[in-house]
Design an enzyme around this catalytic site. Structure first.
Site, PDB file in Angstrom:
ATOM      1  N   ASN A  10       0.971  -1.211   0.132  1.00 24.72           N
ATOM      2  CA  ASN A  10       0.145  -0.091  -0.134  1.00 24.72           C
ATOM      3  C   ASN A  10       0.458   1.450   0.094  1.00 24.72           C
ATOM      4  OD1 ASN A  10      -1.247   2.186   1.269  1.00 24.72           O
ATOM      5  ND2 ASN A  10      -3.302   0.737   1.289  1.00 24.72           N
ATOM      6  N   LYS A  13       0.312   3.091   3.111  1.00 27.18           N
ATOM      7  CA  LYS A  13       0.916   3.264   4.582  1.00 27.18           C
ATOM      8  C   LYS A  13       2.811   3.341   4.441  1.00 27.18           C
ATOM      9  CE  LYS A  13      -2.416   0.113   5.756  1.00 27.18           C
ATOM     10  NZ  LYS A  13      -2.687  -1.772   6.033  1.00 27.18           N
ATOM     11  N   GLU A  42      -2.534 -13.861   1.746  1.00 24.57           N
ATOM     12  CA  GLU A  42      -4.314 -13.955   1.584  1.00 24.57           C
ATOM     13  C   GLU A  42      -4.159 -13.940   3.667  1.00 24.57           C
ATOM     14  OE1 GLU A  42      -8.126 -16.740   0.579  1.00 24.57           O
ATOM     15  OE2 GLU A  42      -5.626 -17.336   0.041  1.00 24.57           O
ATOM     16  N   ASP A  71      -2.300  -4.411  10.314  1.00 20.63           N
ATOM     17  CA  ASP A  71      -3.299  -4.501   9.925  1.00 20.63           C
ATOM     18  C   ASP A  71      -4.201  -3.489  10.590  1.00 20.63           C
ATOM     19  OD1 ASP A  71      -4.909  -6.171   7.883  1.00 20.63           O
ATOM     20  OD2 ASP A  71      -5.865  -6.809  10.147  1.00 20.63           O
ATOM     21  N   SER A  72      -4.892  -2.836   9.305  1.00 20.68           N
ATOM     22  CA  SER A  72      -5.271  -1.512  10.442  1.00 20.68           C
ATOM     23  C   SER A  72      -7.348  -1.149   9.838  1.00 20.68           C
ATOM     24  CB  SER A  72      -4.234  -0.046   9.606  1.00 20.68           C
ATOM     25  OG  SER A  72      -4.386  -0.474   9.148  1.00 20.68           O
ATOM     26  N   PHE A 154      -5.414   8.416   2.805  1.00 22.92           N
ATOM     27  CA  PHE A 154      -5.664   7.355   2.018  1.00 22.92           C
ATOM     28  C   PHE A 154      -7.147   6.846   2.812  1.00 22.92           C
ATOM     29  CE2 PHE A 154      -2.516   6.382   4.182  1.00 22.92           C
ATOM     30  CZ  PHE A 154      -2.644   5.011   4.869  1.00 22.92           C
ATOM     31  N   LYS A 177      -1.347  14.695  10.603  1.00 26.93           N
ATOM     32  CA  LYS A 177      -2.501  13.510  10.683  1.00 26.93           C
ATOM     33  C   LYS A 177      -1.515  12.616  10.819  1.00 26.93           C
ATOM     34  CE  LYS A 177      -3.781   9.732   8.365  1.00 26.93           C
ATOM     35  NZ  LYS A 177      -3.368   9.355   6.366  1.00 26.93           N
TER      36      LYS A 177
END
Length: 197
Positions: A10, A13, A42, A71-72, A154, A177
């Site tokens: 990403n 990220k 996966e 993981d968010s 994003f 941010k």
């Protein structure tokens, strides 16, 4: 300068992680930076912790080095915690931030302002060869706006207003941010593990 692999493809990220780790004099290398193509891992876990560990441990094993994976997601109280684990693909595959936002706004259209509480969560897994995987969790509390605003960030940033602010994450200066985000709050806890890398 120390280096660490951040198990993400990403771009948003990856950029945030690079900025955060630079302050610790550590170069964050995302999967996008590696010369070889890494297949997607996966996310079959049933929790944020399980998904973060899957990514960190598999990449750590492959490269025999320290890896951090996150993981968010976005947890909305009025939607019983949805989109939750499925935040990135809430509107279906392939992932699409705009479609995800539109789905949330549609589901929230009749929810009154005082019932729009939500939080971002970020779980970081730190995997190293021969060591137990460790976890850090960060949150950013706030609420869901009734429409999109701003063009920074994003994901769900254009509809999430952090607590103590009257603008969305996407309206905030990126540096601001990064000072208050769920990812920053998780990384702050990570500092105690950085000396082991």
């Amino acid at each position: 300068m120390k280096k660490i692999i951040v198990a993400t493809k990403n771009k948003g990220k990856a950029k945030e992680f690079k900025e955060f780790f630079a302050s610790f004099d550590i170069e964050a290398i995302s999967l996008l930076d590696l010369p070889e193509s890494i297949p997607d891992i996966e996310e079959t876990g049933t929790t944020f912790e399980e998904n973060a560990a899957l990514k960190a441990e598999q990449i750590s094993e492959r490269f025999n080095t320290a890896v951090i994976a996150d993981d968010s997601g976005l947890l909305i109280d009025a939607l019983d915690g949805r989109p939750g684990l499925y935040s990135a693909r809430y509107a279906g595959e392939p992932t699409n931030d705009q479609a995800n936002i539109e789905k949330v706004l549609k589901e929230m259209q009749d929810v009154p302002d005082n019932d729009r509480s939500a939080r971002f969560i970020c779980v970081l897994a730190i995997a190293q060869p021969g060591k137990e995987t460790n976890f850090c969790t960060g949150y950013c509390e706030g609420h869901i706006h009734s429409k999109q605003k701003g063009d920074h960030g994003f994901g769900y940033d254009p509809i999430f207003i952090p607590k103590k602010y009257d603008v969305t994450m996407a309206e905030l200066d990126p540096a601001k941010k990064n000072q208050i985000s769920h990812r920053k709050n998780a990384i702050d806890q990570l500092e105690k593990w950085l000396h082991t890398i």
